[in-house]
Structure formats: C-alpha cells, structure tokens
Design a protein around this motif. Sequence first.
Motif, short mmCIF file in Angstrom:
data_model
loop_
_atom_site.label_atom_id
_atom_site.label_comp_id
_atom_site.label_asym_id
_atom_site.label_seq_id
_atom_site.Cartn_x
_atom_site.Cartn_y
_atom_site.Cartn_z
N TYR A 148 45.86 38.30 41.40
CA TYR A 148 45.96 39.40 42.36
C TYR A 148 44.85 39.37 43.40
O TYR A 148 43.70 39.03 43.11
CB TYR A 148 45.90 40.74 41.63
CG TYR A 148 47.01 40.95 40.63
CD1 TYR A 148 48.24 41.43 41.03
CD2 TYR A 148 46.82 40.65 39.29
CE1 TYR A 148 49.27 41.62 40.11
CE2 TYR A 148 47.83 40.83 38.36
CZ TYR A 148 49.06 41.32 38.78
OH TYR A 148 50.07 41.49 37.87
N THR A 149 45.21 39.75 44.62
CA THR A 149 44.24 40.02 45.67
C THR A 149 43.91 41.51 45.65
O THR A 149 44.53 42.29 44.91
CB THR A 149 44.80 39.65 47.06
OG1 THR A 149 45.86 40.58 47.38
CG2 THR A 149 45.34 38.23 47.08
N PHE A 150 42.98 41.92 46.48
CA PHE A 150 42.64 43.35 46.55
C PHE A 150 43.85 44.19 46.98
O PHE A 150 44.00 45.33 46.54
CB PHE A 150 41.49 43.58 47.55
CG PHE A 150 40.17 43.02 47.11
CD1 PHE A 150 39.67 43.28 45.84
CD2 PHE A 150 39.42 42.23 47.96
CE1 PHE A 150 38.45 42.77 45.43
CE2 PHE A 150 38.19 41.72 47.57
CZ PHE A 150 37.70 41.98 46.30
N ASP A 151 44.72 43.63 47.81
CA ASP A 151 45.88 44.39 48.29
C ASP A 151 46.95 44.59 47.23
O ASP A 151 47.87 45.38 47.42
CB ASP A 151 46.51 43.69 49.50
CG ASP A 151 45.68 43.84 50.76
OD1 ASP A 151 44.72 44.63 50.74
OD2 ASP A 151 45.99 43.17 51.76
N ASP A 152 46.85 43.87 46.12
CA ASP A 152 47.88 43.94 45.08
C ASP A 152 47.62 45.01 44.04
O ASP A 152 48.45 45.22 43.15
CB ASP A 152 47.98 42.59 44.35
CG ASP A 152 48.44 41.47 45.27
OD1 ASP A 152 49.29 41.73 46.13
OD2 ASP A 152 47.92 40.35 45.13
N VAL A 153 46.46 45.68 44.12
CA VAL A 153 46.09 46.62 43.06
C VAL A 153 45.56 47.92 43.63
O VAL A 153 45.19 48.01 44.80
CB VAL A 153 45.01 46.01 42.12
CG1 VAL A 153 45.54 44.77 41.42
CG2 VAL A 153 43.73 45.68 42.90
#
Length: 339
Positions: A6-11
């Motif tokens: 996951y990237t920051f945008d995924d969580v």
Amino acid sequence: MLTKSYTFDDVALVPQFNNIPSRTEPNLETWLTRDLKIQIPLIPSNMDSVIGEELADILLGYGSIPIFHRFTTFENQAKWVEKYKTKTFISCGIQPNRLVETQKLLDLGAAGVCIDVAHGHSDRMFKIIGDLKKSHPKKDIIAGNVCTAMAYHDLVNAGADAVKVGVGPGAACTTRMVTGFGVPQFSAIMECAEIAEKLRIPLIADGGIRDSRDVVLALAAGASTVMIGKLFALTKESASPKRENSNVPSGWESKYRGQASEDFQTDFYGALKEKTVAEGIDFWAPVSGTARDLIEKLLGGLRSGMTYGGARSLKELQRKAEFVEVTTTYLHESVPRKT
C-alpha cells in the motif's frame, strides 16, 4: 502468491476514543537514533538542494537535528561540523577510499553519520558500518535506504543505530520507473516497523511525504521520524537555487533535484557515470513560503491527528493505530469541493 502493498493514498486511520482536552497537548518528542532524542519528528533530506545553514538553524531551534549532505568537498563538510559540532550529522557513501574523510569529520565533533546510498542492503554497507563502529563506537550511525523488513534487520545487526526506509517514493526519484524495484512506502514502513518494535532501533521514513496527512500515516505506521525533501526544498531558507518568477504567488521559484538525476550527476561528476542511467529528475517549482510556516503546518496537522487517534505521544499513536484500506474515491470524498 503476490503480496499486496500500500501507498499512503491506499489507507486511512480510524478515529479512536479521545480524552485529550486540547490539540496543543500532544508531545512530539521522539528518537532519531537508538540514543538520541529530538523534540519534533521532522528531518529535512540530506540533499544538496535541501539542507543548508539557514534551514539547519531553524531546525535546531525546533529541537531537531540537521543531517548535512555528502555531495560537496571535504573542506565544506569540515566547516559545517566546526560550526555545529555535536549538533549535526554528516553523510557518507560506501566508497572505501572516503572512509578516512568520514572518520576525520567524526573526530571534529559530528554527532554521527548517515551512510546514505540508494540501495542500502549490501555487503559494502555492512562493511562500512562495521569499520565506523570499530573506529568510533560512541558515534551514532544512520544507514539506508532499504524497504524490506529483512534489510532493516540486517542493517541493525550490522550495527546501525537508525535505519532509513524508502526506495523510490521521492518526488524527484525515478528508480521504480527505471528499474521496476521498490515497495510502496506505507507498506515498507509498516513491515519494517514490526521488526523495529522488537529490536528497538528507530526507523526514518524517507520519501513520499506531501502533507501532514502523510506525516501522520508514516508515524502511526511505526516510523520514529520522517525525512522530507521536496517540501523543504521549496522553502525560502532551503539550499536550493532560487530565481524570480512573477507568474507565481511568491514571486520566486526553487530548483529541486534528485541526487541520481542527470542534472546533479553532470554538475558533481561531469557527466553520468559510464554504463548508468539517471534515476532522478530536476525541476523548478514555486517557493511555498518560509521553513517555519511549513514546520508549523506539518506539526499542527500532526497534533490534530494525534487527538483523533487519542494519543498524547507518538508511541501511543502507534499503539492505538487502526488502519483501513480505502478505494480511489476516498481521497475525492475527503477534499473540499464546490460540486
């Protein structure tokens, strides 16, 4: 079976019960290394277009520690150390022929050294950590960069007092697009943090920070500090070149570049090294404001985030952190919009 990362945008973080009466109450002190505590979890990148004396002075005023970059002469590094003594780190690579210079800088009084290479999980990294620990056992060593739990574990076993985590997420980095290698930054932090919790050696989340949201997510995932390049490079006090531009609100532009960019390689080495390609870019972007404004904005967002997490300290934020996976429309729902 492929692992999902996951990237920051995924969580996103799930709010927790809060008994903190004020957003000014959370304590932001943290550990930069095994033995060195600092007052805020923010570190400007040790890059030639980021860290300089003006920014270092501001950072020290907030109780953090500047890490000077290695892309200059020994004489310039020595002047830096003579000015800041034990209130600064120096940087070095893994070239054996530069080891003596690094040892001399530590002798001059630097608090420690950041061994800084793009792919830090290597036998040459282990060797230089061992050599420096043998010659200067009381000096702190930050080593990186890595993006896997195994790599973090190996650098700690080699003697690192802190580990930089992040391969490819930086705004001026093209490593992932050139090579195909790299782990999404949020997952890299979280996976390394699981080992860090057991080994008690801080990890520095290096790269991919765009705003205070990313700072909160990185720290909640287990980082002790975050290293930030572009945001600091675009401040008035950064070391980046500046030029006037009447078409931008601040009236000024700042040049930010990756150390593996063709622009930097040409300036520093005369050209790209033989049999290599650039793994970074350079660009001009509007100066955003002062470094103090940036720091206050990031710290204000962090303190607010800590109250949503019911946390008076960064350790409590990490302990209570509950993450959920979100869809691509989450960010659209989360930003202000007129329609």
